[in-house]
Design a protein around this motif. Structure first.
Motif, PDB file in Angstrom:
ATOM      1  N   LYS A   1      -7.171  -1.357   2.255  1.00  0.00           N
ATOM      2  CA  LYS A   1      -7.600  -1.735   0.909  1.00  0.00           C
ATOM      3  C   LYS A   1      -6.561  -2.681   0.322  1.00  0.00           C
ATOM      4  N   LEU A   2      -6.991  -3.855  -0.111  1.00  0.00           N
ATOM      5  CA  LEU A   2      -6.069  -4.873  -0.606  1.00  0.00           C
ATOM      6  C   LEU A   2      -6.318  -5.198  -2.077  1.00  0.00           C
ATOM      7  N   ASP A   3      -5.242  -5.419  -2.779  1.00  0.00           N
ATOM      8  CA  ASP A   3      -5.278  -5.968  -4.121  1.00  0.00           C
ATOM      9  C   ASP A   3      -5.327  -7.493  -3.998  1.00  0.00           C
ATOM     10  N   ILE A   4      -5.563  -8.189  -5.093  1.00  0.00           N
ATOM     11  CA  ILE A   4      -5.455  -9.642  -5.122  1.00  0.00           C
ATOM     12  C   ILE A   4      -4.242  -9.997  -5.973  1.00  0.00           C
ATOM     13  N   SER A   5      -3.288 -10.664  -5.376  1.00  0.00           N
ATOM     14  CA  SER A   5      -2.019 -10.948  -6.041  1.00  0.00           C
ATOM     15  C   SER A   5      -2.168 -11.999  -7.136  1.00  0.00           C
ATOM     16  N   LYS A   6      -1.326 -11.869  -8.163  1.00  0.00           N
ATOM     17  CA  LYS A   6      -1.278 -12.906  -9.191  1.00  0.00           C
ATOM     18  C   LYS A   6      -0.405 -14.084  -8.745  1.00  0.00           C
ATOM     19  N   TRP A   7       0.376 -13.877  -7.673  1.00  0.00           N
ATOM     20  CA  TRP A   7       1.264 -14.923  -7.179  1.00  0.00           C
ATOM     21  C   TRP A   7       0.563 -15.741  -6.103  1.00  0.00           C
ATOM     22  N   LYS A   8       0.886 -17.015  -6.031  1.00  0.00           N
ATOM     23  CA  LYS A   8       0.249 -17.914  -5.065  1.00  0.00           C
ATOM     24  C   LYS A   8       1.269 -18.458  -4.081  1.00  0.00           C
ATOM     25  N   ARG A   9       0.792 -18.736  -2.862  1.00  0.00           N
ATOM     26  CA  ARG A   9       1.659 -19.387  -1.889  1.00  0.00           C
ATOM     27  C   ARG A   9       1.957 -20.804  -2.390  1.00  0.00           C
ATOM     28  N   PRO A  10       3.228 -21.189  -2.419  1.00  0.00           N
ATOM     29  CA  PRO A  10       3.597 -22.484  -3.012  1.00  0.00           C
ATOM     30  C   PRO A  10       3.171 -23.683  -2.168  1.00  0.00           C
ATOM     31  N   SER A  11       3.217 -24.827  -2.805  1.00  0.00           N
ATOM     32  CA  SER A  11       2.907 -26.093  -2.153  1.00  0.00           C
ATOM     33  C   SER A  11       3.983 -26.434  -1.125  1.00  0.00           C
ATOM     34  N   PRO A  12       3.604 -27.073  -0.023  1.00  0.00           N
ATOM     35  CA  PRO A  12       4.596 -27.530   0.964  1.00  0.00           C
ATOM     36  C   PRO A  12       5.601 -28.512   0.389  1.00  0.00           C
ATOM     37  N   GLU A  13       5.288 -29.093  -0.755  1.00  0.00           N
ATOM     38  CA  GLU A  13       6.215 -30.012  -1.403  1.00  0.00           C
ATOM     39  C   GLU A  13       7.342 -29.283  -2.132  1.00  0.00           C
ATOM     40  N   THR A  14       7.223 -27.956  -2.238  1.00  0.00           N
ATOM     41  CA  THR A  14       8.219 -27.189  -3.001  1.00  0.00           C
ATOM     42  C   THR A  14       9.094 -26.292  -2.151  1.00  0.00           C
ATOM     43  N   ILE A  15       8.637 -25.941  -0.967  1.00  0.00           N
ATOM     44  CA  ILE A  15       9.375 -25.026  -0.093  1.00  0.00           C
ATOM     45  C   ILE A  15       9.150 -25.411   1.367  1.00  0.00           C
ATOM     46  N   PRO A  16      10.023 -24.970   2.284  1.00  0.00           N
ATOM     47  CA  PRO A  16       9.761 -25.149   3.725  1.00  0.00           C
ATOM     48  C   PRO A  16       8.773 -24.078   4.184  1.00  0.00           C
ATOM     49  N   CYS A  17       7.499 -24.295   3.898  1.00  0.00           N
ATOM     50  CA  CYS A  17       6.497 -23.225   4.004  1.00  0.00           C
ATOM     51  C   CYS A  17       6.202 -22.779   5.427  1.00  0.00           C
ATOM     52  N   PHE A  18       6.624 -23.541   6.417  1.00  0.00           N
ATOM     53  CA  PHE A  18       6.349 -23.140   7.796  1.00  0.00           C
ATOM     54  C   PHE A  18       7.537 -22.430   8.444  1.00  0.00           C
ATOM     55  N   ALA A  19       8.576 -22.193   7.669  1.00  0.00           N
ATOM     56  CA  ALA A  19       9.726 -21.413   8.140  1.00  0.00           C
ATOM     57  C   ALA A  19       9.529 -19.956   7.768  1.00  0.00           C
ATOM     58  N   LYS A  20       9.974 -19.084   8.650  1.00  0.00           N
ATOM     59  CA  LYS A  20       9.967 -17.647   8.318  1.00  0.00           C
ATOM     60  C   LYS A  20      11.314 -17.348   7.665  1.00  0.00           C
ATOM     61  N   ALA A  21      11.408 -17.741   6.410  1.00  0.00           N
ATOM     62  CA  ALA A  21      12.664 -17.680   5.673  1.00  0.00           C
ATOM     63  C   ALA A  21      12.621 -16.548   4.651  1.00  0.00           C
ATOM     64  N   ALA A  22      13.737 -15.860   4.498  1.00  0.00           N
ATOM     65  CA  ALA A  22      13.788 -14.672   3.650  1.00  0.00           C
ATOM     66  C   ALA A  22      13.372 -14.965   2.213  1.00  0.00           C
ATOM     67  N   GLY A  23      13.833 -16.083   1.663  1.00  0.00           N
ATOM     68  CA  GLY A  23      13.558 -16.381   0.265  1.00  0.00           C
ATOM     69  C   GLY A  23      12.086 -16.526  -0.057  1.00  0.00           C
ATOM     70  N   LEU A  24      11.273 -16.896   0.934  1.00  0.00           N
ATOM     71  CA  LEU A  24       9.847 -17.106   0.700  1.00  0.00           C
ATOM     72  C   LEU A  24       9.093 -15.796   0.527  1.00  0.00           C
ATOM     73  N   TYR A  25       9.754 -14.675   0.807  1.00  0.00           N
ATOM     74  CA  TYR A  25       9.088 -13.370   0.734  1.00  0.00           C
ATOM     75  C   TYR A  25       9.291 -12.669  -0.601  1.00  0.00           C
ATOM     76  N   MET A  26       9.998 -13.289  -1.534  1.00  0.00           N
ATOM     77  CA  MET A  26      10.225 -12.649  -2.827  1.00  0.00           C
ATOM     78  C   MET A  26       8.906 -12.331  -3.519  1.00  0.00           C
ATOM     79  N   ILE A  27       7.981 -13.317  -3.585  1.00  0.00           N
ATOM     80  CA  ILE A  27       6.706 -13.072  -4.247  1.00  0.00           C
ATOM     81  C   ILE A  27       5.829 -12.128  -3.427  1.00  0.00           C
ATOM     82  N   CYS A  28       6.076 -12.058  -2.121  1.00  0.00           N
ATOM     83  CA  CYS A  28       5.340 -11.103  -1.284  1.00  0.00           C
ATOM     84  C   CYS A  28       5.745  -9.677  -1.625  1.00  0.00           C
TER      85      CYS A  28
END
Length: 288
Positions: free
Chosen positions: A138-165
């Motif tokens: 059972k999943l909720d729908i998050s209020k947070w969105k995955r950011p634009s590739p122009e704002t983060i290195p979105c294809f890296a498995k980087a720790a900082g990208l998991y804050m909103i997760c």
């Protein structure tokens, strides 16, 4: 079970197996303050890490994406994982390599003079979503969105990208859900907090195009399984309201493996034959 800082065993750190409780870093480690860290999540089955080399390659890629000089080759990382898994005494286990910038001459945003470290830990870990494999998560729908590739290195498995997760999953758990589905910066369906998502409609599989989030290794494996079955897969941008018309849904990820989904927000799905079948095929594949 004891906390992750208070266990028996060893952790591989910079080429040496150290006692689990002594695998520590300094308070002024750069990664703790500025999230300069990348990691992998892997599973071993019957003593063998599934798609191990792909994970090692992605770790090096992720490090490069955040300007972190890892200083280890794929072969060296592979050997370290084998050594750590053997020392753990486990045949079925979760494997966590992590690389980070440590404490050094720099203590600010810049960290070019600080050393880079690599560690690998191994532990036993069951089903990530508990009994959801049979009942459907059972999943909720998050209020947070995955950011634009122009704002983060979105294809890296980087720790900082998991804050909103983390924040999204906490909010979901408070509502009695297992996880949360996140939209991307444009409002399209993206992924769960640590897993990719698939949907089924009229015998075809639809999955979000990974153009601003990780194209997971488990996701790629499941795409191959679907291709072998001769099932048409459509990778595209999916509007949230389309979930009302999808019949089945599942998540994929190293921790999640293949987990059927029964509900996302107000939308419900059947834990159907295709979701169960792909989950069973994946379980067989990883144990070959």
């Amino acid at each position: 079970m004891a906390g992750y800082d208070d266990r028996d065993g060893t952790i591989w750190m910079n080429g040496t197996l150290v006692p689990w409780r002594e695998a520590n870093v300094h308070l002024l480690t750069h990664a703790m303050h500025y999230a300069s860290s990348v990691f992998e999540g892997e599973r071993a089955y019957n003593g063998k890490i599934f798609e191990s080399r792909k994970h090692s390659e992605r770790l090096i890629f992720s490090a490069g994406e955040i300007d972190l000089d890892l200083q280890y080759t794929v072969d060296e990382i592979e050997a370290a994982k084998v050594e750590t898994l053997a020392a753990s005494g486990l045949s079925d286990a979760y494997v966590r390599p992590i690389a980070w910038r440590g404490a050094g001459e720099d203590m600010g945003v810049s960290s070019s003079r600080n050393p880079t470290h690599l560690a690998i830990a191994v532990w036993g870990w069951g089903n990530y979503y508990g009994d959801a494999k049979t009942k459907g998560a059972k999943l909720d729908i998050s209020k947070w969105k995955r950011p634009s590739p122009e704002t983060i290195p979105c294809f890296a498995k980087a720790a900082g990208l998991y804050m909103i997760c983390t924040m999204s999953k906490h909010a979901a758990e408070a509502k009695g859900c297992s996880d949360a589905l996140m939209m991307d910066h444009r409002g399209y369906v993206a992924e769960a907090t640590g897993a990719n998502v698939f949907f089924v409609k009229d015998g075809k599989v639809h999955t979000p195009k990974p153009d601003c989030f990780l194209n997971g290794i488990t996701r790629q494996t499941v795409l191959r399984l679907l291709e072998q079955r001769g099932i048409e897969v459509i990778e595209r941008h999916i509007e949230p309201q389309e979930m009302a018309d999808f019949e089945q849904c599942w998540l994929t990820g190293t921790a999640a493996e293949v987990t059927p989904v029964g509900q996302i927000g107000e939308f419900t799905f059947e834990v159907g034959a295709l979701a169960r079948g792909i989950s069973e095929e994946y379980e067989k594949l990883v144990r070959i």
